[in-house]
Design a protein around this motif. Structure first.
Motif, PDB file in Angstrom:
ATOM      1  N   TYR A  17       0.817  -1.209   0.000  1.00 55.37           N
ATOM      2  CA  TYR A  17       0.000   0.000   0.000  1.00 55.37           C
ATOM      3  C   TYR A  17       0.856   1.267   0.000  1.00 55.37           C
ATOM      4  N   THR A  18       2.079   1.170   0.451  1.00 58.32           N
ATOM      5  CA  THR A  18       2.993   2.312   0.308  1.00 58.32           C
ATOM      6  C   THR A  18       3.256   2.579  -1.177  1.00 58.32           C
ATOM      7  N   TYR A  19       3.478   1.493  -1.934  1.00 52.26           N
ATOM      8  CA  TYR A  19       3.684   1.641  -3.382  1.00 52.26           C
ATOM      9  C   TYR A  19       2.438   2.235  -4.037  1.00 52.26           C
ATOM     10  N   GLN A  20       1.252   1.706  -3.688  1.00 53.23           N
ATOM     11  CA  GLN A  20       0.005   2.198  -4.279  1.00 53.23           C
ATOM     12  C   GLN A  20      -0.241   3.664  -3.912  1.00 53.23           C
ATOM     13  N   CYS A  21       0.074   4.012  -2.654  1.00 50.77           N
ATOM     14  CA  CYS A  21      -0.120   5.403  -2.211  1.00 50.77           C
ATOM     15  C   CYS A  21       0.843   6.338  -2.970  1.00 50.77           C
ATOM     16  N   PHE A  22       2.091   5.896  -3.147  1.00 50.05           N
ATOM     17  CA  PHE A  22       3.050   6.706  -3.899  1.00 50.05           C
ATOM     18  C   PHE A  22       2.598   6.884  -5.341  1.00 50.05           C
ATOM     19  N   HIS A  23       2.046   5.819  -5.912  1.00 52.09           N
ATOM     20  CA  HIS A  23       1.559   5.881  -7.290  1.00 52.09           C
ATOM     21  C   HIS A  23       0.388   6.855  -7.419  1.00 52.09           C
ATOM     22  N   SER A  24      -0.429   6.984  -6.370  1.00 49.23           N
ATOM     23  CA  SER A  24      -1.620   7.821  -6.438  1.00 49.23           C
ATOM     24  C   SER A  24      -1.346   9.267  -6.044  1.00 49.23           C
ATOM     25  N   THR A  25      -0.473   9.482  -5.050  1.00 53.24           N
ATOM     26  CA  THR A  25      -0.329  10.826  -4.488  1.00 53.24           C
ATOM     27  C   THR A  25       1.082  11.386  -4.584  1.00 53.24           C
ATOM     28  N   GLY A  26       2.045  10.558  -5.058  1.00 51.48           N
ATOM     29  CA  GLY A  26       3.422  11.016  -5.076  1.00 51.48           C
ATOM     30  C   GLY A  26       4.092  10.793  -3.724  1.00 51.48           C
ATOM     31  N   TRP A  27       5.276  11.371  -3.575  1.00 48.54           N
ATOM     32  CA  TRP A  27       6.056  11.088  -2.360  1.00 48.54           C
ATOM     33  C   TRP A  27       5.459  11.686  -1.100  1.00 48.54           C
ATOM     34  N   ILE A  28       4.668  12.752  -1.248  1.00 49.30           N
ATOM     35  CA  ILE A  28       4.155  13.422  -0.056  1.00 49.30           C
ATOM     36  C   ILE A  28       3.194  12.544   0.732  1.00 49.30           C
ATOM     37  N   GLY A  29       2.463  11.651   0.065  1.00 46.15           N
ATOM     38  CA  GLY A  29       1.524  10.762   0.754  1.00 46.15           C
ATOM     39  C   GLY A  29       2.220   9.793   1.694  1.00 46.15           C
ATOM     40  N   PRO A  30       3.111   8.921   1.151  1.00 45.11           N
ATOM     41  CA  PRO A  30       3.825   7.996   2.043  1.00 45.11           C
ATOM     42  C   PRO A  30       4.656   8.713   3.105  1.00 45.11           C
ATOM     43  N   ALA A  31       5.280   9.846   2.740  1.00 49.21           N
ATOM     44  CA  ALA A  31       6.105  10.564   3.714  1.00 49.21           C
ATOM     45  C   ALA A  31       5.249  11.072   4.879  1.00 49.21           C
ATOM     46  N   SER A  32       4.078  11.589   4.572  1.00 48.56           N
ATOM     47  CA  SER A  32       3.196  12.090   5.629  1.00 48.56           C
ATOM     48  C   SER A  32       2.740  10.951   6.541  1.00 48.56           C
ATOM     49  N   ILE A  33       2.402   9.819   5.944  1.00 50.16           N
ATOM     50  CA  ILE A  33       1.899   8.688   6.739  1.00 50.16           C
ATOM     51  C   ILE A  33       3.009   8.091   7.604  1.00 50.16           C
ATOM     52  N   PHE A  34       4.223   7.972   7.040  1.00 48.32           N
ATOM     53  CA  PHE A  34       5.337   7.421   7.824  1.00 48.32           C
ATOM     54  C   PHE A  34       5.705   8.366   8.975  1.00 48.32           C
ATOM     55  N   GLY A  35       5.678   9.682   8.711  1.00 43.60           N
ATOM     56  CA  GLY A  35       5.946  10.627   9.789  1.00 43.60           C
ATOM     57  C   GLY A  35       4.889  10.548  10.872  1.00 43.60           C
ATOM     58  N   TYR A  36       3.627  10.405  10.451  1.00 44.07           N
ATOM     59  CA  TYR A  36       2.517  10.262  11.389  1.00 44.07           C
ATOM     60  C   TYR A  36       2.710   9.017  12.265  1.00 44.07           C
ATOM     61  N   PHE A  37       3.115   7.925  11.648  1.00 49.26           N
ATOM     62  CA  PHE A  37       3.331   6.682  12.391  1.00 49.26           C
ATOM     63  C   PHE A  37       4.510   6.819  13.365  1.00 49.26           C
ATOM     64  N   LEU A  38       5.566   7.509  12.934  1.00 47.00           N
ATOM     65  CA  LEU A  38       6.731   7.679  13.800  1.00 47.00           C
ATOM     66  C   LEU A  38       6.358   8.451  15.065  1.00 47.00           C
ATOM     67  N   VAL A  39       5.602   9.526  14.906  1.00 48.59           N
ATOM     68  CA  VAL A  39       5.162  10.306  16.060  1.00 48.59           C
ATOM     69  C   VAL A  39       4.289   9.447  16.976  1.00 48.59           C
ATOM     70  N   GLY A  40       3.381   8.670  16.360  1.00 49.26           N
ATOM     71  CA  GLY A  40       2.509   7.803  17.162  1.00 49.26           C
ATOM     72  C   GLY A  40       3.285   6.744  17.922  1.00 49.26           C
TER      73      GLY A  40
END
Length: 616
Positions: free
Chosen positions: A174-197
């Motif tokens: 789903y990281t690949y699919q998200c990158f394909h749909s939204t570009g790098w900002i999508g996976p980067a935002s989600i990974f940062g969100y997970f790191l904070v959590g």
């Protein structure tokens, strides 16, 4: 011992740290002993099922986008085909989820069996169970850790298994699919969100692990208090001690409940963090989807195509966020797993430490003497049972010597009586002879086997196992030895009669009838001692060591039992206070206290000791 932090009260508190990882991995080696083990096969099957389930979930997730297309185009045939496909996918998905749960439940049972049997193997090796419960005070409630904590650990791990096993695959896809749909900002935002959590929940979980550890200790203490009352109910009733025991039991309950409330308060902040990240994830998915829409990337699409694309992209982003939030949701379960892991692995470490410190362990070979290996049902006669040379010993709880520089032999045909005031070390001598305690100095050698045809001990407190009357008599032989038959039945019945407890045959309904009552509750102290003598007659050791074995019986009953022992060819070593015991023995060892002792011959024979090695 593990690296644990000390509190202000001097106690050690487990942490969610590297030591936890090491202990958790150590337990996994027990649960997954080899690549061909049943646990590995089930784990592999679970991986296949969960991956297939995720493929179906993806197809179900993108169904709304297909429905948007066919409904926007008013494609009735496409709609019917899509409904049929949806029903098939939903049935497959529900079936796979059920199989997933079924495999997790099987893994839980298999893990519990493997882990508990491993703990039992260490617990019952040599004298570990005795040392752990009687001599060591650095480990609380070993019975609870084996029976309850191991079960809860396996239950929690099985509930996490399917989510953890598939996470690397789903997150990557789903990281690949998200990158394909939204570009790098999508996976980067989600990974940062997970790191904070993750960091936030790690901070919130810290206090929970140590509090859970303490709660389980207090649970064991509370349960032990009730068990203590159950076992000693009659004694407490004779003292009219209901109010006192009520107060003391409530005291343990209050300590437990206070700790539980503290745990609940600490978990509140963890729940707030987990739920906050769950709901924020939904908003984050729409923010990520909005970025390419507002930037004009999809301006050329029709409203129907745009709706379908938004639906698909929303599912991809939301599922990726959901994959991370599921890991964050496991924070509570992980804190439980950490607490149980520390308790179980601490028990394993202490048992290993006990085994290595016992004198049975050979550090050069890394092998240990099997404390039960010399239980021999076919041993031949031996002229000497024990050789004691310059023995000095003391209680593990005191530095004062009970006996100093004792030398003697316990030989066949010469019966020994050990006497002395309370606290002079009579029972302690038997513990030394039976290798339960270690001598302070000197040599103790047991030259005969332990068991029938060898040496057997009758402890001061009669021990009655659970099971049938036959199992009581043949204990500690295994239940299937010897096989029941008319000859063996006749022997057991005869020895029950000689011990004066033949009435038990009628009360139990026969030798092999299961009873639904506790032997300790039904039998009087005298009957329990007589039943233990029936056990002794059945096993017929060459040497019988009796610790106050007739204290609850009359002198006439005592005389009958001692005569029977001698008629069966046993050499007796008795501990007691009654002067009536002297007539059944040839030698007397008097323990005088302060390390002093006297060894004399009874019945007026001309024999004396000059504190050198002598044949008794």
């Amino acid at each position: 011992m593990p690296r644990l932090e000390k509190t202000g009260k001097g106690t050690k508190r487990p942490k969610l740290d590297w030591r936890f990882v090491q202990r958790f991995c150590s337990i996994q080696k027990v649960l997954f002993p080899s690549w061909t083990s049943q646990s590995v096969l089930m784990f592999g099957t679970l991986l296949v099922v969960t991956l297939t389930e995720q493929l179906i979930i993806y197809q179900v997730g993108v169904l709304p986008s297909h429905f948007y297309n066919v409904l926007a185009d008013k494609d009735s045939s496409g709609f019917r085909s899509l409904v049929g496909a949806s029903m098939v996918l939903i049935i497959l998905n529900s079936t796979l989820k059920s199989v997933d749960q079924y495999i997790c439940n099987l893994m839980y049972v298999n893990w519990r069996k493997t882990l508990t049997e491993s703990l039992h193997s260490a617990y019952f090796q040599g004298r570990v169970y005795y040392t752990l419960n009687v001599l060591r005070e650095d480990i609380d409630n070993p019975d609870q850790r084996i029976s309850q904590d191991a079960e809860r650990l396996c239950k929690q791990m099985s509930s996490m298994a399917s989510r953890l096993i598939v996470s690397p695959f789903t997150l990557s896809y789903y990281t690949y699919q998200c990158f394909h749909s939204t570009g790098w900002i999508g996976p980067a935002s989600i990974f940062g969100y997970f790191l904070v959590g993750t960091v936030t929940n790690k901070i919130l979980m810290g206090p929970i692990v140590s509090t859970l550890f303490e709660q389980e200790k207090l649970e064991g203490d509370f349960r032990f208090k009730h068990m203590q009352i159950r076992v000693n109910a009659e004694s407490a009733a004779f003292f009219r001690a209901g109010k006192v025991e009520h107060m003391r039991t409530d005291r343990r309950l209050q300590a437990l409940l206070w700790t539980q409330k503290s745990l609940i308060n600490k978990e509140l902040w963890l729940y707030i963090g987990v739920n906050t990240f769950d709901y924020l994830g939904g908003f984050l998915s729409y923010i990520i989807i909005a970025i390419p829409i507002f930037s004009g990337i999809y301006d050329g699409l029709t409203p129907g195509e745009l709706s379908a694309l938004i639906s698909k992209n929303a599912f991809v982003c939301i599922y990726l966020i959901n994959g991370f939030t599921q890991l964050i949701d496991l924070s509570t379960t992980l804190s439980d797993v950490a607490g149980y892991t520390h308790r179980i692995e601490e028990l394993r470490e202490v048992m290993d430490d006990i085994l290595h410190k016992q004198c049975d362990y050979d550090p050069t070979s890394g092998q240990s003497y099997d404390f039960d290996s010399d239980f021999n049902v076919h041993g031949g006669p031996v002229d000497t049972a024990f050789v004691v040379e310059h023995l000095s010993y003391k209680s593990p709880y005191s530095d004062q010597l009970l006996v100093e520089d004792l030398s003697m032999k316990i030989s066949q045909g010469t019966h020994l009586l050990v006497v002395g005031n309370t606290g002079t070390g009579k029972t302690s001598l038997l513990r030394i002879l039976n290798r339960l305690w270690e001598a302070d100095s000197g040599l103790v050698q047991m030259t005969t086997c332990f068991g029938p045809r060898g040496t057997l001990f009758l402890p001061q407190k009669p021990y009655l196992t659970d099971g049938t009357l036959r199992e009581q008599v043949i204990y500690p032989l295994k239940d299937n030895y010897p096989a029941s038959g008319s000859v063996d039945d006749d022997r057991i019945i005869r020895f029950l009669e000689l011990a004066g407890v033949s009435s038990l045959l009628k009360r139990t309904g026969g030798l092999d009838e299961d009873v639904d009552w506790n032997w300790y509750d039904v039998l009087s102290p005298g009957e329990m001692q007589r039943l233990c003598f029936a056990r002794l007659f059945y096993l017929q050791p060459q040497y019988a060591v009796l610790d106050e074995a007739t204290s609850a019986l009359t002198e006439d009953a005592e005389a009958q039992l001692y005569r029977t022992c001698k008629q069966l060819g046993m050499t007796l070593v008795s501990l007691g206070h009654r002067s009536s015991l002297e007539k059944y023995h040839d030698m007397q060892l008097r323990l005088c206290g302060g390390g002093r002792w006297e060894l004399t011959k009874l019945k007026g024979a001309g024999w004396s000791s000059d504190h050198t090695e002598e044949d008794v």
